[in-house]
Design an enzyme around this catalytic site. Structure first.
Site, PDB file in Angstrom:
ATOM      1  N   TRP A 102       0.822  -1.218   0.000  1.00 37.26           N
ATOM      2  CA  TRP A 102       0.000   0.000   0.000  1.00 37.26           C
ATOM      3  C   TRP A 102       0.846   1.254   0.000  1.00 37.26           C
ATOM      4  O   TRP A 102       0.562   2.194  -0.752  1.00 37.26           O
ATOM      5  CB  TRP A 102      -1.008  -0.013   1.152  1.00 37.26           C
ATOM      6  CG  TRP A 102      -2.099  -0.998   0.891  1.00 37.26           C
ATOM      7  CD1 TRP A 102      -2.353  -2.139   1.593  1.00 37.26           C
ATOM      8  CD2 TRP A 102      -3.060  -0.980  -0.184  1.00 37.26           C
ATOM      9  NE1 TRP A 102      -3.410  -2.821   1.023  1.00 37.26           N
ATOM     10  CE2 TRP A 102      -3.860  -2.132  -0.059  1.00 37.26           C
ATOM     11  CE3 TRP A 102      -3.320  -0.102  -1.240  1.00 37.26           C
ATOM     12  CZ2 TRP A 102      -4.903  -2.435  -0.946  1.00 37.26           C
ATOM     13  CZ3 TRP A 102      -4.358  -0.394  -2.123  1.00 37.26           C
ATOM     14  CH2 TRP A 102      -5.133  -1.544  -1.964  1.00 37.26           C
ATOM     15  N   ASP A 172      -1.603   6.594   6.063  1.00 43.07           N
ATOM     16  CA  ASP A 172      -2.713   5.815   5.510  1.00 43.07           C
ATOM     17  C   ASP A 172      -3.082   4.764   6.550  1.00 43.07           C
ATOM     18  O   ASP A 172      -2.454   3.709   6.647  1.00 43.07           O
ATOM     19  CB  ASP A 172      -2.288   5.154   4.194  1.00 43.07           C
ATOM     20  CG  ASP A 172      -3.340   4.179   3.672  1.00 43.07           C
ATOM     21  OD1 ASP A 172      -4.413   4.053   4.285  1.00 43.07           O
ATOM     22  OD2 ASP A 172      -3.064   3.528   2.640  1.00 43.07           O
ATOM     23  N   LYS A 196     -12.475  -1.468   6.271  1.00 43.39           N
ATOM     24  CA  LYS A 196     -11.747  -2.388   7.142  1.00 43.39           C
ATOM     25  C   LYS A 196     -12.241  -2.258   8.580  1.00 43.39           C
ATOM     26  O   LYS A 196     -12.699  -3.222   9.157  1.00 43.39           O
ATOM     27  CB  LYS A 196     -10.240  -2.113   7.087  1.00 43.39           C
ATOM     28  CG  LYS A 196      -9.518  -2.723   5.892  1.00 43.39           C
ATOM     29  CD  LYS A 196      -9.740  -1.993   4.593  1.00 43.39           C
ATOM     30  CE  LYS A 196      -9.118  -2.653   3.403  1.00 43.39           C
ATOM     31  NZ  LYS A 196      -8.132  -1.828   2.718  1.00 43.39           N
TER      32      LYS A 196
HETATM   33  C1  LIG Z   1      -7.580  -1.359   1.531  1.00 46.09           C
HETATM   34  C2  LIG Z   1      -6.470  -0.378   1.616  1.00 46.09           C
HETATM   35  C3  LIG Z   1      -6.317   0.663   0.676  1.00 46.09           C
HETATM   36  C4  LIG Z   1      -7.224   0.796  -0.518  1.00 46.09           C
HETATM   37  O1  LIG Z   1      -8.436   1.323  -0.163  1.00 46.09           O
HETATM   38  P1  LIG Z   1      -9.536   1.681  -1.255  1.00 46.09           P
HETATM   39  O2  LIG Z   1     -10.660   2.143  -0.403  1.00 46.09           O
HETATM   40  O3  LIG Z   1      -9.831   0.418  -2.022  1.00 46.09           O
HETATM   41  O4  LIG Z   1      -8.985   2.741  -2.115  1.00 46.09           O
HETATM   42  C5  LIG Z   1      -5.287   1.544   0.843  1.00 46.09           C
HETATM   43  N1  LIG Z   1      -4.440   1.452   1.880  1.00 46.09           N
HETATM   44  C6  LIG Z   1      -4.554   0.474   2.801  1.00 46.09           C
HETATM   45  C7  LIG Z   1      -3.589   0.415   3.934  1.00 46.09           C
HETATM   46  C8  LIG Z   1      -5.567  -0.467   2.690  1.00 46.09           C
HETATM   47  O5  LIG Z   1      -5.688  -1.434   3.614  1.00 46.09           O
END
Ligand SMILES: *Cc1c(COP(=O)(O)O)cnc(C)c1O
Length: 360
Positions: A102, A172, A196
């Protein structure tokens, strides 16, 4: 009704209480004679939902007043592009730490828009560790330092924010937000897709220090400008009202559980039990440096990958679903977010021991 134990990495399990509340609310929400989905986002009733969700997430995370909370769309992935566009001038460079898929994606998207300096990368070790802090190459002129506190695919998690001197820290937190208390004041921006640990897919939460908002680049179309979203209380255009309402129900559920201290206690216990089961056997293994093992996503492999299929099939039959690891890592991955109960982890550990006994 049969509910399985759902170890999906995302969209992920939601608390049953929240689903039941939503089900009860759908035909006639709050005496309105309609569902929350059918209501104007400008109505007083929906604005109350929105404001109460913000108040509850502020209370859960003790968000200081000099931070705005935005409810956005486009997922974390859109922020990979909007962060550089908003927070850096065209000639400014950015620092990115790469500790898994990511943060790698975030850095690559940013590099299409601005000059990106990779401050450090765990790629050499297949993202099983975080590069030592004294090896990081920070650029003192960078507009910000970006990292991913929990790498959902590799299961690598920072248990405290890194020290990046005076640099603005951007995180993030898609797969770790609300798993424990954090000191928001350490960050310039925290962002997270909801699917999540917050609610259903379709809404993204951003906690952003207001001075950064004020500095956000002016030439951008409003829909891409954080300051424009903040000025309109995240109602610049029609927001995903149902996802916002669901996130609000999850926040209330977290408050009922005792808040993030209580969640942290349970999350730590769940993770420790699962890692102990993995480490206590020669049949299962996890390659991540124990100091950086994730509380939320636990990847593990079987000594013999030929048994993966049988493991997954037996797990499904036992009501333990979505354990297949990400294709880039292989093996298994148990995502044990807030809404995955301790009994799910206990059941998984029992299944693992039983499977080992039958196949080792
Ligand atoms: C799932 C995830 C993403 C992607 O998220 P989207 O909502 O599909 O854009 C980005 N960063 C992390 C750490 C993730 O777990």
């Amino acid at each position: 009704m049969t509910r399985v134990f759902n170890f999906s990495a995302g969209p992920a399990a939601l608390p049953l209480e929240v689903l039941e509340q939503a089900r009860a609310d759908i035909p006639d929400w709050a005496g309105m004679g309609m569902s929350v989905m059918e209501l104007s986002h400008r109505s007083k009733a929906f604005i109350e939902v929105a404001e109460s969700a913000e108040a509850d997430v502020r209370s859960l995370l003790t968000i200081p007043d000099d931070y705005a909370v935005l409810f956005l769309q486009g997922g974390a992935t859109l922020q990979f592009a909007l962060l550089p566009l908003n927070l850096a001038a065209a000639d400014q460079s950015l620092d990115y730490l790469v500790t898994g898929s990511w943060s790698d994606k975030a850095a690559k998207e940013a590099a299409k828009l601005r000059t990106v300096n990779i401050a450090g990368t765990g790629a050499d070790g297949n993202f099983t560790d975080v590069p030592a802090r004294d090896s990081w190459q920070l650029n003192p002129d960078a507009a910000y330092f970006h990292y991913c506190p929990n790498e959902t695919i590799h299961g690598v998690e920072f248990h405290a924010p890194p020290d990046v001197g005076g640099q603005t820290l951007i995180a993030d937190m898609s797969s770790t937000i609300l798993s424990r208390p954090i000191d928001v004041s350490r960050f310039g921006v925290i962002y997270a897709g909801a699917q999540k640990n917050i609610g259903p897919a379709g809404i993204t939460i951003m906690i952003i220090r207001r001075d950064l908002l004020a500095g956000s680049q002016t030439g951008l179309p409003n829909i891409m400008r954080y300051a424009a979203h903040a000025e309109k209380d995240s109602m610049l255009n029609t927001p995903p009202t149902f996802a916002w309402y669901m996130a609000g129900l999850v926040f209330k559920w977290l408050l009922r559980q005792g808040g993030l201290e209580a969640m942290a206690t349970v999350n730590r216990r769940k993770a420790e039990a699962l890692y102990a089961a993995v480490d206590g056997s020669d049949f299962y293994s996890n390659p991540v440096n124990p100091a950086y093992r994730s509380w939320m996503n636990v990847p593990f492999t079987l000594a013999d990958p030929e048994l993966d299929k049988a493991f997954l099939q037996g797990a499904d039959e036992a009501g333990l679903t979505n354990l297949k690891g990400h294709r880039s890592v292989g093996g298994m991955r148990a995502s044990i977010y807030n809404a995955v109960p301790e009994e799910a982890v206990t059941a998984l550990i029992a299944y693992m021991a039983d499977f080992e006994q039958r196949h080792a």
